[in-house]
Motif scaffolding. Structure first.
Motif, PDB file in Angstrom:
ATOM      1  N   SER A 214     -10.464  14.906  49.733  1.00  0.00           N
ATOM      2  CA  SER A 214     -10.446  15.820  48.869  1.00  0.00           C
ATOM      3  C   SER A 214     -10.993  15.404  47.220  1.00  0.00           C
ATOM      4  CB  SER A 214      -8.860  16.414  48.617  1.00  0.00           C
ATOM      5  OG  SER A 214      -8.046  15.168  48.278  1.00  0.00           O
ATOM      6  N   GLU A 215     -11.020  14.060  47.374  1.00  0.00           N
ATOM      7  CA  GLU A 215     -11.581  13.525  45.781  1.00  0.00           C
ATOM      8  C   GLU A 215     -12.841  12.931  45.950  1.00  0.00           C
ATOM      9  OE1 GLU A 215      -8.241  10.396  44.420  1.00  0.00           O
ATOM     10  OE2 GLU A 215      -8.276  10.556  46.683  1.00  0.00           O
ATOM     11  N   TYR A 225     -17.274  11.110  43.058  1.00  0.00           N
ATOM     12  CA  TYR A 225     -15.768  11.180  43.237  1.00  0.00           C
ATOM     13  C   TYR A 225     -15.312  11.614  41.861  1.00  0.00           C
ATOM     14  CZ  TYR A 225     -11.501   8.264  41.856  1.00  0.00           C
ATOM     15  OH  TYR A 225     -10.150   7.930  41.650  1.00  0.00           O
ATOM     16  N   ILE A 226     -14.169  12.598  42.376  1.00  0.00           N
ATOM     17  CA  ILE A 226     -13.502  13.284  41.083  1.00  0.00           C
ATOM     18  C   ILE A 226     -12.190  12.583  40.872  1.00  0.00           C
ATOM     19  CG2 ILE A 226     -12.772  15.579  40.434  1.00  0.00           C
ATOM     20  CD1 ILE A 226     -15.691  15.485  41.271  1.00  0.00           C
ATOM     21  N   SER A 227     -12.038  11.941  39.408  1.00  0.00           N
ATOM     22  CA  SER A 227     -10.827  11.238  39.311  1.00  0.00           C
ATOM     23  C   SER A 227      -9.582  12.291  38.972  1.00  0.00           C
ATOM     24  CB  SER A 227     -11.160  10.288  38.066  1.00  0.00           C
ATOM     25  OG  SER A 227     -11.592  11.079  37.200  1.00  0.00           O
ATOM     26  N   ALA A 228      -8.596  11.534  38.791  1.00  0.00           N
ATOM     27  CA  ALA A 228      -7.456  12.280  38.647  1.00  0.00           C
ATOM     28  C   ALA A 228      -7.514  13.195  37.281  1.00  0.00           C
ATOM     29  CB  ALA A 228      -5.902  11.260  38.516  1.00  0.00           C
ATOM     30  N   ASP A 229      -8.137  12.703  36.191  1.00  0.00           N
ATOM     31  CA  ASP A 229      -8.524  13.583  35.226  1.00  0.00           C
ATOM     32  C   ASP A 229      -9.511  14.273  35.110  1.00  0.00           C
ATOM     33  OD1 ASP A 229     -10.396  11.848  35.103  1.00  0.00           O
ATOM     34  OD2 ASP A 229     -10.081  10.721  33.226  1.00  0.00           O
ATOM     35  N   GLY A 230      -9.968  14.576  36.211  1.00  0.00           N
ATOM     36  CA  GLY A 230     -11.310  15.569  36.294  1.00  0.00           C
ATOM     37  C   GLY A 230     -12.726  15.093  36.174  1.00  0.00           C
ATOM     38  N   ALA A 231     -12.967  13.627  35.916  1.00  0.00           N
ATOM     39  CA  ALA A 231     -14.043  13.269  35.737  1.00  0.00           C
ATOM     40  C   ALA A 231     -14.766  13.012  36.889  1.00  0.00           C
ATOM     41  CB  ALA A 231     -13.769  11.643  34.985  1.00  0.00           C
TER      42      ALA A 231
END
Length: 439
Positions: A214-215, A225-231
């Motif tokens: 999912s990431e 890669y989509i980090s937790a802060d949306g980057a």
């Protein structure tokens, strides 16, 4: 070798392993069960000269297997030349038609190979199987050595053994070698995977991101890669710990909920490295194992340094006749099974079981191999305060970058059942550290 001080700390090390969550999980009857992987502090010791021979043979074997994979998904010259029957390729559950014509980054297929060996009582090493898909187990001797070093530093000061802490460095070198530009990630199915501890431990040691499907996201033929802060950050290499069929629901199993849609398309275009490459299962099929010595001769024009266990294919008439004649002295293996499952000993069957099995063998000869039972060495193991002999194997790890590198350590697994030759963790086995001595 000086070990007495270390042996006093067996319980302490196991308590620390439990505290660190060094466990493995198995699904049985649709129930997930997590259990400790018991550690025994008496190490397997391999002399320098002996390991040099193993190293030479392992490099040779993994080189040939990589050449086989490149060939089998392109020209198939080894089939055309009659070395490996076509039936054995296309009937393999590990063969993936989707991989035809696709060459991984820098032509590396098996970046991390786990080769299982046993040492016979005749003093010779025999290869039991090749694991080229998602071989696990390196993390266990890594953390066990770390905890043993803390408990008994003098043991490691007073003995001339190779330091096994460089596995993360070797792994990082392998991942960086094929990285197409961007982050390196370790792709895990999640917390309930049998080897989740290893996924997280190797991510920590290599500095790679530990991610779930999912990431990760595909956009414009690239992987991000989509980090937790949306980057959003580009990914150049994925050390995937997900089976082929679940990797990409758009190309493989459409029901997969843990894969990344279109990741295989990005791989196909050469925009990301997948470690290990999809389709490797055709080379570690237990039926294909029979042909690896011939591959070594065919691709490298060399004699195999390390021997297979004597193996027979019921696919061949003369081998079937041999198997039926000597059934009671052989071990039979289902080529599609792993983890010690699908293994039966001829002498352990009742007459009725034997008759039923032979019927199945004749009906599905490609499904099985038969091997002579190697009386492999017992290693001393501590059980209830007593030293007892138990059967043990060795999983050696070969990492491929610009050349194959053999980790000077390994996972030694032992049976906790005095009457069993099966050492797998899923069958209740334990593990030891492997000491490779330097000159």
């Amino acid at each position: 070798m000086k070990q007495p001080e270390l042996l006093k700390h067996t319980d302490t090390v196991n308590e620390q392993l439990a505290r660190y969550g060094v466990k493995f999980g198995i699904y049985k009857n649709n129930i997930f069960k997590e259990q400790l992987f018991p550690f025994d502090s008496i190490p397997r010791i391999i002399e320098h000269s002996e390991f040099c021979l193993l190293e030479k043979g392992l490099k040779q074997r993994v080189t040939a297997l990589n050449l086989f994979l490149k060939d089998i998904y392109s020209k198939k010259q080894i089939v055309k030349d009659g070395i490996v029957p076509e039936d054995f390729i296309f009937a393999s559950s590990g063969y993936m038609a989707e991989c035809e014509g696709v060459t991984p980054v820098k032509s590396v297929y098996s970046h991390i190979s786990g080769i299982d060996l046993v040492k016979g009582k005749d003093g010779h090493w025999y290869i039991l199987e090749d694991n080229l898909r998602v071989p696990s187990g390196a993390s266990y001797p890594m953390i066990a050595r770390e905890l043993c070093r803390r408990s008994s530093p003098e043991t490691f000061r007073d003995n001339r053994l190779e330091d096994n802490r460089n596995y993360a460095e070797l792994l990082r070198k392998t991942m960086d070698y094929v990285n197409t530009g961007g982050h390196t990630v370790i792709l895990t199915p999640g917390r309930y995977n049998a080897a989740y501890f290893e996924h997280s431990y190797l991510a920590e040691k290599t500095g790679a991101h530990l991610v779930t499907g999912s990431e990760l996201k595909v956009e414009d033929d690239k992987l991000y890669y989509i980090s937790a802060d949306g980057a959003k950050e580009q990914v150049g290499a994925v050390y995937r710990r997900i089976s082929d069929e679940y990797l990409d629901p758009m190309n493989f199993n459409p029901g997969s909920l843990i894969g990344i849609p279109h990741i295989y398309d990005v791989f196909r275009k050469g925009n990301v490295a997948l470690i290990n490459a999809p389709g490797n299962g055709v080379a570690d099929d237990k039926g294909i194992y029979y042909f690896v010595p011939k591959m070594i001769k065919y691709y490298l024009d060399e004699e195999p340094v390390l021997s297979n266990a004597p193996t027979y294919l019921p696919f061949y008439k003369e081998d079937m006749e041999f198997i039926l004649k000597y059934f009671d002295s052989l071990v039979l293996k289902d080529v599609a099974e792993a983890g010690g499952y699908g293994v039966v000993f001829g002498n352990s069957m009742s007459k009725e079981q034997k008759n039923e099995f032979i019927k199945l063998l004749k009906k599905e000869p490609r499904r099985f191999i038969a091997q002579e039972v190697i009386d492999f060495q017992d290693l001393d193991t501590i059980e209830d305060g007593e030293v007892v002999p138990r059967k043990a194997d060795l999983r050696a790890f070969v990492l491929m970058a610009d050349e194959p590198l053999v980790w000077r350590s390994g996972l030694t697994r032992f049976s906790r059942n005095p009457d069993s030759f099966i050492v797998n963790s899923s069958q209740g086995g334990g593990f030891k550290d492997t000491w490779v001595l330097y000159q």
